[in-house]
Design an enzyme around this catalytic site. Structure first.
Site, mmCIF file in Angstrom:
data_model
loop_
_atom_site.group_PDB
_atom_site.id
_atom_site.type_symbol
_atom_site.label_atom_id
_atom_site.label_comp_id
_atom_site.label_asym_id
_atom_site.label_seq_id
_atom_site.Cartn_x
_atom_site.Cartn_y
_atom_site.Cartn_z
ATOM 1 N N GLU A 1 9.703 13.181 -22.150
ATOM 2 C CA GLU A 1 9.618 12.993 -20.736
ATOM 3 C C GLU A 1 8.301 12.244 -20.597
ATOM 4 O O GLU A 1 8.287 11.125 -20.026
ATOM 5 C CB GLU A 1 9.707 14.059 -19.972
ATOM 6 C CG GLU A 1 9.600 13.782 -18.342
ATOM 7 C CD GLU A 1 10.048 14.878 -17.468
ATOM 8 O OE1 GLU A 1 11.078 15.477 -17.628
ATOM 9 O OE2 GLU A 1 9.062 15.501 -16.722
ATOM 10 N N ARG B 1 -0.717 -16.614 0.785
ATOM 11 C CA ARG B 1 -1.429 -16.593 1.895
ATOM 12 C C ARG B 1 -2.695 -17.217 2.295
ATOM 13 O O ARG B 1 -3.529 -17.451 1.056
ATOM 14 C CB ARG B 1 -1.814 -14.915 2.070
ATOM 15 C CG ARG B 1 -2.232 -14.755 3.609
ATOM 16 C CD ARG B 1 -2.298 -13.128 3.686
ATOM 17 N NE ARG B 1 -3.029 -12.675 4.839
ATOM 18 C CZ ARG B 1 -2.771 -12.825 6.025
ATOM 19 N NH1 ARG B 1 -1.632 -13.384 6.244
ATOM 20 N NH2 ARG B 1 -3.528 -12.301 6.951
#
Length: 378
Positions: A241, A267
């Site tokens: 995991e 931007r």
């Protein structure tokens, strides 16, 4: 020493990423169990629920590194990290121990788990046993042809929709770590009580709940490994995991970085693109540095697993690096997007919320640092 992907690995990642993007392009996170189950079926149809499971049980039979690449593609192309986390936990902390330590009877569940027909929940954590697994209070008492389970697990991912649980209980209270045994428990057994979904800060696509066992008689064939080997089985599943699941966050960070680059290039402030400001460009550079450093550590940890050399220190280094990078990069992404990042809808605030628990689940950062320190002989 080879740092490049093989052609098969490139094909795996590209194919998985494209398939995930196709099926989850318009997917919206839902707390409706039926809708979540449908999403699981889509994930299963791509093979995500059985990546590392044996081919004879419907899995793909992949090693740790290739499993990590599949989960990285999942995290890159699916914006619902809760769903990604839930599928990965099902596969790594539940299906892996059943596949490697289960009896023939227990392994009969694997085909359903690989196909996504059976969803699994890892029932380990208790109110007084989080990082300290030695404080587990759930008991498993021999009874006839099985064990009577009694106790309550406080945080079980996938529990509200789970069909089966992998759980751990004390079979010998005098033996400490060696007195814990592992079991796979079908939800249909009498005495399995699942609580309501728990409200969480993030990972909302992964439903979680408390699970209680009340004189739940589990057949002996559903015990995993020998009696008393539960602690070792849990540590083995945590190796998978911590190594493979966090690859999904590499995928998230890659997607996030692309979004940030597009944002700062597009931007304009003070008459020019904000990407031209050093404070902005250096932030982007740091995000790339963290991502690539974490990626190398994780790939190395998975490679060692594939070589039959599971290295506790390598896995702890990787888990810590990925989790800390994910949070730091998400904070940078918030800063780069400004007020737009704080608003729901851009996905930036959701990424931050989904990354915050990475330093807690699968063993806290503090536990990982202890493991690293022990590796240095301290």
């Amino acid at each position: 020493m080879e740092f490049d992907w093989s052609s098969n690995q490139r094909e795996l990642y590209a194919g998985m990423s494209a398939a995930v993007a196709e099926r989850f392009a318009d997917y919206e996170t839902s707390a409706d169990p039926e809708l979540v189950r449908l999403a699981w079926k889509d994930a299963a149809s791509i093979g995500l629920t059985g990546l590392c499971l044996p081919a004879e049980h419907g899995g793909a039979g992949l090693g740790a590194l290739d499993t990590a690449l599949g989960l990285e593609a999942f995290g890159h192309s699916c914006s619902d990290m809760g769903l990604v986390f839930g599928v990965a936990a099902h596969l790594l902390s539940c299906a892996v121990p059943v596949g490697e330590f289960g009896t023939d009877e227990a392994r009969e569940l694997l085909a359903g788990m690989a196909a996504g027909d059976l969803i699994a929940g890892n029932a380990m954590t208790e109110d007084e046993a989080g990082s300290d697994v030695g404080r587990i209070r759930t008991t498993a008492t021999p009874s006839g042809e099985g064990y009577l389970l009694n106790g309550e697990k406080s945080f079980v991912s996938n529990a509200p929709i789970a069909d089966v649980f992998v759980t751990y209980a004390v079979t010998d209270p005098t033996a400490g770590f060696l007195g814990i045994s592992a079991f796979v428990v079908p939800r249909e057994l009498a005495g399995v009580v699942v609580g309501p979904p728990l409200p969480k800060m993030g990972l909302n696509g992964c439903l979680a709940a408390r699970v209680r066992f009340e004189d739940c008689l589990v057949p002996a064939g559903y015990r995993l490994g020998a009696e008393g080997s539960g602690g070792a089985i849990f540590q083995h599943s945590m190796g998978w995991e911590r190594g493979c699941l966090f690859a999904a966050y590499l995928g998230l960070m890659e997607r996030q970085l692309t979004e940030c680059v597009d944002r700062v290039v597009g931007r304009r402030q003070f008459g020019r693109k904000i990407s031209g400001f050093q404070a902005v460009s250096h932030r982007i550079a740091r995000m790339r540095q963290r991502l690539e450093g974490a990626r190398l550590l994780l790939y190395r940890a998975c490679w060692l697993l594939d070589q039959g050399q599971p290295d506790v220190t390598a896995i702890a280094l990787a888990k810590t690096a990925v989790s800390e990078a994910a949070i730091a990069n998400s904070l940078d992404a918030m800063q780069l997007f400004g007020s737009a990042g704080y608003l729901a809808g851009t996905g930036i605030e959701e990424q931050l919320r989904d990354c915050l628990p990475t330093t807690i689940f699968s063993g806290t950062t503090e536990i990982q640092l202890e493991l690293i320190a022990r590796g240095e002989g301290l």
